[in-house]
Design an enzyme around this catalytic site. Structure first.
Site, short mmCIF file in Angstrom:
data_model
loop_
_atom_site.label_atom_id
_atom_site.label_comp_id
_atom_site.label_asym_id
_atom_site.label_seq_id
_atom_site.Cartn_x
_atom_site.Cartn_y
_atom_site.Cartn_z
N CYS A 21 0.91 -1.35 0.10
CA CYS A 21 0.11 -0.11 0.07
C CYS A 21 0.88 1.00 -0.11
O CYS A 21 2.26 1.30 0.15
CB CYS A 21 -0.94 0.08 1.43
N LYS A 77 3.60 -1.71 -8.24
CA LYS A 77 5.01 -1.21 -8.60
C LYS A 77 5.88 -2.00 -7.45
O LYS A 77 6.80 -2.86 -8.07
CB LYS A 77 5.47 0.14 -9.02
N1 GLU Z 1 -2.36 -6.10 4.96
C1 GLU Z 1 -2.94 -5.05 4.76
C2 GLU Z 1 -4.32 -5.22 4.16
O1 GLU Z 1 -4.46 -6.27 3.41
C3 GLU Z 1 -1.92 -3.92 4.18
C4 GLU Z 1 -1.70 -4.60 2.78
C5 GLU Z 1 -0.31 -4.00 2.08
O2 GLU Z 1 0.28 -3.14 2.76
O3 GLU Z 1 -0.31 -4.16 1.00
O4 GLU Z 1 -5.17 -4.47 4.49
#
Ligand code: GLU
Length: 593
Positions: free
Chosen positions: A2, A588
Site C-alpha cells: 500500500c 509497482k
Molecule cells: N495487510 C494490509 C491489508 O491487507 C495492508 C496491505 C499492504 O500493505 O499491501 O489491508
C-alpha cells in the site's frame, strides 16, 4: 504494497493534499483508498473501493477545513477488497485512526488473544488487529506513544503504520515497509509518505525513517527508538528529484513515454563514475561467489546481468530470484558478493536475503532507481540508475537501465569498459532512430492485433536473448493478461514441442552471434509442426510469418531486441482495452513478502 501519505501543517486543505499525495502513490496499490482528516478535534473519514486516480477534487472531505490528514491506498493482502476493510481503521473511541503497509504475519494468534480479552472486530484485516492491540496496551501504558511502541514490537513481518490522533498528532512506526518524512522549511509543512517522489514538489528536505523507530509529528518532527524509547537524532537530506516532470509529455500513456526514454536512461549510465565500476569489477574478480538477485522483472534483469558477467567478465555469476533464494543463505560467506537489482530499492523478497547476508559480512552491491532506499543504504557498492520516476506499473526504462548496467559492469570486469561505453552510446542512438520510425510501430501494431486474439504465446531465444524473451513474456502477461511461455530455444525439443501445432504463435529472437544457427533450427522445428513464427532478427528469413527487423548493434543486440518486445506488449494492451499504466492486480514496488 500500500501507499501511505500524511500531512500536517498550516494549509487548511489537508484532505485534498493527502488525496493528491495518494494519487502519486497509487502505483503501490489501487484497489481501494481512505482518507481521515482532523477538524475541531474530530476525525472524519472517507473510504471507497476503486482507484484513487479516478477520484475528482470534489470528494466528500474536500470542503472540510483541516490541517492534518492521513490516507492510504490499498493493495489487499488480508481481507477482501471492501469499504470496511479499506484503511484507515478507527479506534473504538475514535480518538485515533490507523493505516498500515505490510502484513502482520502473526495476526491470527494476536486476534485470538484479543478476542478472548473482549475486543470486537469490524473488518477482516490484519490492520485492525494493530488498532485493538494498541487499545489493549493502552490499558497499562496510558501514554499512546508507549502503547504504539509496545504493540508494534509484537508484530511479526514487514510493517509500517501511520496513526493520527484527535488531539492533532501523527505517529508512524517502521519495520520494513518504506517511510519518509518531507519538510518544507519555509512554510513548516510536514509530509509523511511511502516515497519521496509523492511530496517532492512541496518539500525541500526529507528524512528517511529507519527501521525500529517511531516518529511523532505535530509542528515538529521527533524520532524515537521503539525498544528503548530514547530520542534519536536524524539527518535531513535535500530533495533533488524533480517531480514536476511527472507528466505524460504528450504521450498517450506513461508506458509509451517510458519506452521512448530508453536512450535517455542509457545516456545516464554513460555519465556515471568509471571508478565506481572499476572498484566493483575488481572486487568481483576476487570474490568467491557472485550472485545477482531481483524479483519480477528485476529478477529477469538480474539473470541477464549474471549472463553478461559470465559471458564478458568470465565470472561464475549465479542469478537468484528474491522469493526463492532462502536456501542460499547457509551457503554464503563473507568472501561472496551479492548484486541486488531493484527499481524501488525496497523489494521485500530481496531484503529478506540481503539483511541476514549483510550481518554475515557478505558484500552487497546494488543498482536501484529510487533515491534513499533501504537496499542502497545497506550496500557497500551503490549504483543509482538515475532513470527518473517510472510511473507505469510495468517497468520498461528501468529494466533497460538494469540490463545495461550489467553489460557495462561485465565490460569493466574484462578491462574493456571504454569499449562497452562506446557500444552503449551506439545502441542508444540506434534505439532513438528505431523508436522514431513510424514503420516499426505500424509493423508491431499489426502483430499486436493478431497476438491479442491468442490464449497462449511461446517465446524462444538462446544465450544473450533468453532472458530478453523472458522479459517479453513478463510484459505480455502484465500488459495483455495473456499466457506467455518463454524458454531457451534448445530446450524446445525436450518437452514444449508437444504443444506445437497449426496456428500456435511463437516469437523467436535471433542475433548474429555464435548461437544463431541453433536458434534457426528451432524456427524450423516449430514451423514443421505448423506453428506461426514472429521473427525478431537482423535479417528476414523465409520461414518467418511475421518479421520484426532489429537493427544491428553487435554485443548489445539483446538490449535492442527488448524495445520491440516492450512496444508489442504496449500495443497489445491498447488493442485489448486494458489499463495500460496500471495492469490489474499488480503494484509497482512489492514491499510485502
Ligand atoms: N495487510 C494490509 C491489508 O491487507 C495492508 C496491505 C499492504 O500493505 O499491501 O489491508
Amino acid at each position: 504494497m500500500c501507499g501511505i501519505f500524511g500531512y500536517v501543517g498550516k494549509r487548511p486543505e489537508a484532505a485534498a493534499i493527502v488525496l493528491e499525495g495518494l494519487k502519486r502513490l497509487d502505483y503501490r496499490g489501487y484497489d481501494s483508498w481512505g482518507i481521515a482528516a482532523l477538524s475541531d478535534n474530530k476525525i472524519t473519514i472517507e473510504k471507497q473501493i476503486g482507484k484513487i486516480a479516478n477520484v475528482k477534487s470534489n470528494f466528500q472531505l474536500s470542503t472540510l477545513n483541516s490541517q492534518l490528514a492521513i490516507g492510504h491506498t490499498r493493495w489487499a493482502t488480508t481481507g477482501a477488497v471492501t469499504q470496511v476493510n479499506a484503511h484507515p481503521h478507527f479506534s473504538t473511541d475514535q480518538s485515533f485512526i490507523l493505516a498500515q503497509n505490510g502484513i502482520v504475519e502473526n495476526y491470527k494468534e494476536l486476534k485470538e488473544q484479543l478476542l478472548k480479552k473482549g475486543h470486537t472486530f469490524h473488518s477482516e484485516t490484519d490492520t485492525e488487529v494493530i488498532v485493538r492491540l494498541i487499545e489493549e496496551k493502552l490499558k497499562n501504558d496510558k501514554d499512546l506513544q508507549k502503547a504504539i511502541s509496545h504493540a508494534f514490537a509484537e508484530l511479526k513481518g514487514r510493517n509500517t503504520i501511520i496513526l493520527a490522533t484527535k488531539d492533532g498528532q501523527i505517529f508512524a512506526a517502521r519495520n520494513g515497509s518504506p517511510l519518509v518524512v518531507g519538510i518544507n522549511e519555509q512554510t513548516k509543512d510536514f509530509y509523511i509518505s511511502s516515497d519521496t517522489l509523492s511530496f517532492a514538489h512541496d518539500a525541500n528536505k526529507f528524512v528517511i525513517i529507519d527501521n525500529g523507530t517511531i516518529l511523532r509529528l505535530n509542528h515538529s518532527l521527533k524520532i524515537f527508538d521503539i525498544k528503548s524509547g530514547r530520542e534519536r537524532p536524524y539527518k535531513m537530506e535535500d530533495v533533488t528529484i524533480d517531480s514536476g516532470k511527472i507528466d505524460k509529455e504528450g504521450f498517450d500513456h506513461f508506458m509509451l513515454k517510458e519506452i521512448f526514454e530508453a536512450p535517455f536512461v542509457l545516456n545516464q549510465l554513460l555519465k556515471q563514475d568509471e571508478k565506481a565500476y572499476m572498484q566493483l569489477a575488481s572486487a568481483l574478480k576476487k570474490a568467491r561467489n557472485v550472485y545477482t538477485i531481483g524479483s519480477g522483472g528485476a529478477g529477469v534483469a538480474a539473470a541477464q546481468c549474471a549472463y553478461y558477467l559470465r559471458h564478458f567478465g568470465r565470472i561464475n555469476a549465479v542469478s537468484l530470484i528474491g522469493a526463492d533464494s532462502a536456501e542460499y543463505l547457509e551457503l554464503l560467506s563473507k568472501d561472496d558478493i551479492i548484486i541486488a537489482i531493484s527499481q524501488s530499492g525496497e523489494t521485500a523478497d530481496v531484503l529478506e536475503i540481503l539483511e541476514p547476508a549483510k550481518k554475515m559480512g557478505v558484500t552487497i552491491a546494488s543498482f536501484v532507481n529510487m533515491p534513499g532506499s533501504m537496499i542502497t543504504r545497506m550496500s557497500d557498492y551503490k549504483f543509482m540508475s538515475e532513470s527518473g520516476a517510472e510511473i507505469c506499473v510495468m517497468s520498461t526504462k528501468t529494466f533497460d537501465a538494469q540490463v545495461a548496467f550489467g553489460y557495462l559492469l561485465s565490460k569493466a570486469v574484462s578491462g574493456k569498459l571504454a569499449e562497452g561505453k562506446k557500444n552503449l552510446r551506439y545502441l542508444s542512438d540506434t534505439i532513438a532512430t528505431y523508436l522514431m520510425d513510424k514503420k516499426n510501430h505500424e509493423t508491431i501494431k499489426k502483430i499486436a492485433k493478431k497476438l491479442s486474439q491468442e490464449e497462449h504465446i511461446f517465446l524462444l531465444g538462446k544465450s544473450q536473448n533468453f532472458h530478453i524473451i523472458q522479459e517479453g513474456m513478463v510484459k505480455i502477461i502484465e500488459a495483455a493478461y495473456i499466457h506467455g511461455h518463454a524458454l531457451p530455444s534448445g530446450d524446445l525439443k525436450h518437452y514444449v514441442i508437444t504443444l506445437m501445432e497449426p496456428g500456435v504463435p511463437v516469437i523467436i529472437a535471433i542475433s548474429n552471434d555464435e548461437v544463431k544457427n541453433d536458434v534457426i533450427n528451432a524456427v524450423n522445428e516449430v514451423k514443421l509442426r505448423g506453428a506461426y513464427v514472429i521473427g525478431l532478427a537482423e535479417e528476414n528469413m523465409s520461414n518467418f510469418d511475421y518479421y520484426l527487423p532489429i537493427p544491428q548493434t553487435d554485443e548489445t543486440s539483446a538490449l535492442m531486441h527488448l524495445i520491440p518486445l516492450q512496444l508489442l506488449s504496449y500495443y497489445m494492451s491498447i488493442e485489448l482495452g486494458n489499463d495500460v499504466d496500471k495492469p490489474r492486480n499488480i503494484a509497482k514496488s512489492v514491499t510485502v513478502k
